[in-house]
Design a protein around this motif. Structure first.
Motif, PDB file in Angstrom:
ATOM      1  N   LEU A 186      61.256  -7.519   1.871  1.00 23.83           N
ATOM      2  CA  LEU A 186      60.958  -6.182   1.324  1.00 23.83           C
ATOM      3  C   LEU A 186      59.447  -5.925   1.275  1.00 23.83           C
ATOM      4  O   LEU A 186      59.016  -4.857   0.859  1.00 23.83           O
ATOM      5  N   ARG A 244      68.879   7.896 -10.898  1.00 21.03           N
ATOM      6  CA  ARG A 244      70.027   7.821  -9.987  1.00 21.03           C
ATOM      7  C   ARG A 244      71.267   7.330 -10.745  1.00 21.03           C
ATOM      8  O   ARG A 244      72.340   7.904 -10.634  1.00 21.03           O
ATOM      9  N   SER A 268      70.365 -13.615  -1.341  1.00 18.82           N
ATOM     10  CA  SER A 268      70.971 -13.269  -2.625  1.00 18.82           C
ATOM     11  C   SER A 268      71.257 -11.776  -2.730  1.00 18.82           C
ATOM     12  O   SER A 268      70.621 -10.952  -2.072  1.00 18.82           O
ATOM     13  N   THR A 269      72.199 -11.442  -3.596  1.00 22.26           N
ATOM     14  CA  THR A 269      72.585 -10.050  -3.834  1.00 22.26           C
ATOM     15  C   THR A 269      71.380  -9.200  -4.232  1.00 22.26           C
ATOM     16  O   THR A 269      71.225  -8.072  -3.758  1.00 22.26           O
ATOM     17  N   MET A 270      70.509  -9.739  -5.090  1.00 27.16           N
ATOM     18  CA  MET A 270      69.348  -8.992  -5.581  1.00 27.16           C
ATOM     19  C   MET A 270      68.425  -8.546  -4.439  1.00 27.16           C
ATOM     20  O   MET A 270      67.810  -7.488  -4.499  1.00 27.16           O
ATOM     21  N   VAL A 271      68.331  -9.359  -3.404  1.00 31.54           N
ATOM     22  CA  VAL A 271      67.465  -9.038  -2.267  1.00 31.54           C
ATOM     23  C   VAL A 271      68.246  -8.302  -1.174  1.00 31.54           C
ATOM     24  O   VAL A 271      67.762  -7.342  -0.571  1.00 31.54           O
ATOM     25  N   GLN A 323      62.751 -14.736  -1.130  1.00 34.54           N
ATOM     26  CA  GLN A 323      63.508 -13.968  -0.134  1.00 34.54           C
ATOM     27  C   GLN A 323      63.070 -12.509  -0.089  1.00 34.54           C
ATOM     28  O   GLN A 323      63.265 -11.837   0.923  1.00 34.54           O
ATOM     29  N   PRO A 374      69.278  -4.041  -1.690  1.00 35.67           N
ATOM     30  CA  PRO A 374      68.300  -3.003  -1.329  1.00 35.67           C
ATOM     31  C   PRO A 374      67.922  -3.040   0.159  1.00 35.67           C
ATOM     32  O   PRO A 374      67.687  -1.997   0.759  1.00 35.67           O
ATOM     33  N   GLU A 375      67.892  -4.238   0.742  1.00 40.21           N
ATOM     34  CA  GLU A 375      67.559  -4.369   2.163  1.00 40.21           C
ATOM     35  C   GLU A 375      68.620  -3.656   3.019  1.00 40.21           C
ATOM     36  O   GLU A 375      68.297  -2.917   3.947  1.00 40.21           O
ATOM     37  N   ARG A 402      63.366  -0.696  -8.313  1.00 42.98           N
ATOM     38  CA  ARG A 402      64.823  -0.633  -8.487  1.00 42.98           C
ATOM     39  C   ARG A 402      65.365  -2.015  -8.823  1.00 42.98           C
ATOM     40  O   ARG A 402      66.328  -2.152  -9.577  1.00 42.98           O
ATOM     41  N   GLN A 403      64.736  -3.064  -8.302  1.00 43.15           N
ATOM     42  CA  GLN A 403      65.149  -4.421  -8.670  1.00 43.15           C
ATOM     43  C   GLN A 403      64.781  -4.710 -10.127  1.00 43.15           C
ATOM     44  O   GLN A 403      65.508  -5.400 -10.829  1.00 43.15           O
ATOM     45  N   ALA A 438      73.713  -3.665  -9.778  1.00 46.09           N
ATOM     46  CA  ALA A 438      73.961  -3.454  -8.360  1.00 46.09           C
ATOM     47  C   ALA A 438      73.718  -2.003  -7.975  1.00 46.09           C
ATOM     48  O   ALA A 438      73.156  -1.709  -6.917  1.00 46.09           O
ATOM     49  N   MET A 439      74.107  -1.100  -8.863  1.00 49.49           N
ATOM     50  CA  MET A 439      73.958   0.307  -8.541  1.00 49.49           C
ATOM     51  C   MET A 439      72.513   0.764  -8.719  1.00 49.49           C
ATOM     52  O   MET A 439      72.054   1.674  -8.033  1.00 49.49           O
ATOM     53  N   ALA A 440      71.762   0.093  -9.613  1.00 49.27           N
ATOM     54  CA  ALA A 440      70.324   0.353  -9.691  1.00 49.27           C
ATOM     55  C   ALA A 440      69.642  -0.053  -8.384  1.00 49.27           C
ATOM     56  O   ALA A 440      68.645   0.529  -7.969  1.00 49.27           O
ATOM     57  N   LEU A 441      70.212  -1.034  -7.699  1.00 43.27           N
ATOM     58  CA  LEU A 441      69.661  -1.496  -6.420  1.00 43.27           C
ATOM     59  C   LEU A 441      69.962  -0.520  -5.279  1.00 43.27           C
ATOM     60  O   LEU A 441      69.474  -0.689  -4.170  1.00 43.27           O
ATOM     61  N   GLY A 442      70.819   0.459  -5.545  1.00 36.77           N
ATOM     62  CA  GLY A 442      71.130   1.456  -4.530  1.00 36.77           C
ATOM     63  C   GLY A 442      72.568   1.432  -4.040  1.00 36.77           C
ATOM     64  O   GLY A 442      72.949   2.235  -3.192  1.00 36.77           O
ATOM     65  N   ALA A 443      73.383   0.502  -4.556  1.00 35.97           N
ATOM     66  CA  ALA A 443      74.783   0.432  -4.131  1.00 35.97           C
ATOM     67  C   ALA A 443      75.557   1.619  -4.695  1.00 35.97           C
ATOM     68  O   ALA A 443      75.191   2.175  -5.726  1.00 35.97           O
ATOM     69  N   ASP A 487      68.661   0.238   2.568  1.00 40.08           N
ATOM     70  CA  ASP A 487      67.611   0.883   3.361  1.00 40.08           C
ATOM     71  C   ASP A 487      67.941   0.860   4.858  1.00 40.08           C
ATOM     72  O   ASP A 487      67.590   1.773   5.591  1.00 40.08           O
TER      73      ASP A 487
END
Lengths: 383, 383
Positions: free
Chosen positions: B351, B375, A209-212, B347, A215-216, B236-237, A241-246, A219
């Motif tokens: 992480l 961020r 999923s996008t949520m996982v 999933q 961030p994977e 972040r998630q 999505a951007m909070a996840l680092g995108a 990194d």
């Protein structure tokens, strides 16, 4: 908004719009986002025409192209045979039982039969040609002759040829991935931008999923920038999505119900009515798992009479001509054809409930993004 | 942080920790989050003991309990038969071929056989009892006799009995949902808090991803508060989930690799090494689709020799005793048992790469949340 991606592409709002429809591409680019034309459905000549139209519409504003490059593009086999020779071989490789199944399916659903022999010959021109080696190379060459800022590879690592030609032309290269392992290979292949696409996405998609995944992948490929894709149709999801680092998002499904979209009217209606439960990951249209609206088509290919789906591009060849006929007949009101009709779309179809102009989708996402950020700041303001 | 949920539960940081391990529950509550004890593995007497221990540890700080209520709890059938009578009937309903398959599986993997007759009798005490009507009611009564602040229903709408008793006791009721349709039913059943759990979650789970489900459920049940669950293991998630409109998060998997977790050591090792690709949604442990580590167990139940999985609670009865034996033998280093062993996990296992104390996970999430927000604010600061 200033992210690595908005700077790389010269845009205000890092929202990339994947669409097969040139009107959507131009509208998003002109609204401050970045349109990406999906080139798979075009012949080189058609693509050239579409890109020339976009060039006139966007007046120098940045846009890009997405090509479907077969994994074997760099291999020798098939490379020496010309485009039409390769296609005849592909057609011959489709087992007779698959044409028979298709024939019976049309009869059972009361859909007037197309001329099967004609359909066989017609299909590859529409869908199979570009996924051969020469077809993909032709599309890449046509694309790079236009002032595009980005070329994206929708399946697998882009071949060295594509990366080299793009870099020579000063064009950034993006690649879609569904796992961190694939992202590593893309980095090795020399791409500039990774699109981490979660399994909730429409079209070819994995299971994470996008949520996982985001961030994977962030990194894994840092400091390379990452766009998030899969399930995103609103500004609050873009903020997520951007909070996840995108560094931005890549959206495909949300444009399918816009005013500009060339989605067949009966399919658009079903998308507007659909909930997030009404999609399925199925091999029945391309030979690879692709998320699409559930319909009699996806069910029948899983059913007891099914000969099983073929690989890519054979299944694409079988399905594409059939689906064109189904859509044509569905527009006349034929019930069986409407039951069979479907299209690639992500789970966010459940959030797509109104028809808006594409530029309005961009403006709404800008506003929703700001609201989501305000809300987050408000929540964390006091202990 | 001030959200509807932090106010409802009287906590500083709206991070709910679902765990079968009392140490995790107490540690999270004491760190400013909110621990929720999964009660399904306990008899009423054991649960009472666990909750008394937590009461002593948390010194009045808030925590909750999660029960697995069978959908039929409100129905008459089975209600009149006592706990042990119902269980004998359940045991008798397991087909002989399932015990035979289990027997052969143990032989093929070189796992010493438990006394099958004993295993049959032992299994329900460990796992089946609570998912009968009387079992679930007993657990609810025991829970409400302790100073809990929340009682959650893990499967389906909580029965009216549970809602009524909780409200009388001044305890909030939460329910997990995997679709917007289910959320609507939960609202009708009178719950105070919805946990929208995406398909990437560990354990019983649907197919709609967290990224899509959370905004859909938030819009559906507003103004009722929603917790996001599924795939969330980092701050972040958590920020992403709250950008989607959630008032907090519900995490289960991330605690399985903490210092306190009672996860068998060989399973913990596999979780630390696993990527996000190493889970599967399978019916093989409970009879309902539940995400867990891929292992020989999940593969064999899908394999050609499998008699097919049973429904709940029959599959749970078959699997639970077997998995207990597998884990016991795996700890001695038996390779076959290690291949078979698995556990429910989402999933986000990809992480989870370090062993930390549970309180440290809370502190890290608080910090990562703040970083993600910084961020986001930085990105949108300039145009």
């Amino acid at each position: 908004m200033r992210t690595e991606v908005s700077q790389m592409l010269g845009i205000e709002f890092p929202l990339l719009a994947f669409s097969h429809c040139r009107d959507v591409v131009a509208a998003v680019t002109n609204a401050g986002g970045f349109g990406v034309l999906g080139a798979v459905a075009y012949t080189p000549e058609q693509l050239d025409e579409e890109l020339s139209w976009i060039d006139r519409e966007v007046g120098g504003r940045p846009y890009g192209v997405d090509v479907l490059v077969p994994a074997k593009l760099d291999l020798e086999d098939g490379g020496s045979s010309g485009s039409s020779g390769g296609l005849d071989a592909l057609l011959a490789a489709v087992p007779a039982e698959h044409w028979t199944f298709l024939h019976d399916l049309f009869v059972r659903y009361g859909v007037p039969l197309p001329d099967l022999e004609k359909a066989k010959k017609a299909a590859p021109k529409g869908a199979g040609a570009q996924v051969t080696r020469q077809g993909a190379l032709d599309l890449i060459d046509v694309s790079l002759a236009h002032p595009i800022r980005l070329i994206a590879s929708a399946l697998g690592p882009p071949p060295a040829l594509m990366v080299d030609r793009a870099k020579e032309a000063g064009v950034s290269v993006a690649a879609l991935v569904g796992t961190a392992e694939h992202a590593r290979r893309q980095v090795a292949a020399g791409v500039d931008l990774i699109v981490a696409q979660g399994g909730e996405a429409g079209g070819h998609t994995g299971e994470i999923s996008t949520m996982v995944l985001v961030p994977e992948v962030v990194d894994t490929v840092a400091p390379l920038p990452v766009l998030a894709a899969g399930g995103i149709a609103t500004g609050r999801q873009m903020a997520a999505a951007m909070a996840l680092g995108a560094s931005g998002v890549w959206c495909g499904s949300v444009w399918l119900t816009t005013e500009e979209a060339e989605t067949p009217p009966h399919v658009k209606e079903r998308m507007l009515a659909a909930s997030s439960r009404d999609t399925v990951r199925s091999r029945s249209r391309t030979g690879k798992p692709a998320r699409q609206l559930k319909s009699a088509w996806t069910e029948e290919w899983e059913g007891p009479d099914s000969p099983g789906t073929l690989g890519m591009p054979l299944q694409l060849i079988v399905a594409e001509g059939a689906m064109r006929q189904i859509n044509k007949v569905a527009e006349t009101g034929n019930e069986g054809a409407r039951e069979l009709a479907n299209y690639f779309v992500g789970q966010c179809v459940g959030l797509m409930n109104t028809v808006r102009p594409a530029r309005q989708v961009v403006y709404d996402m800008v506003e929703e993004f700001a609201e989501a950020l305000d809300r987050l700041n408000g929540l964390s303001g006091t202990g």
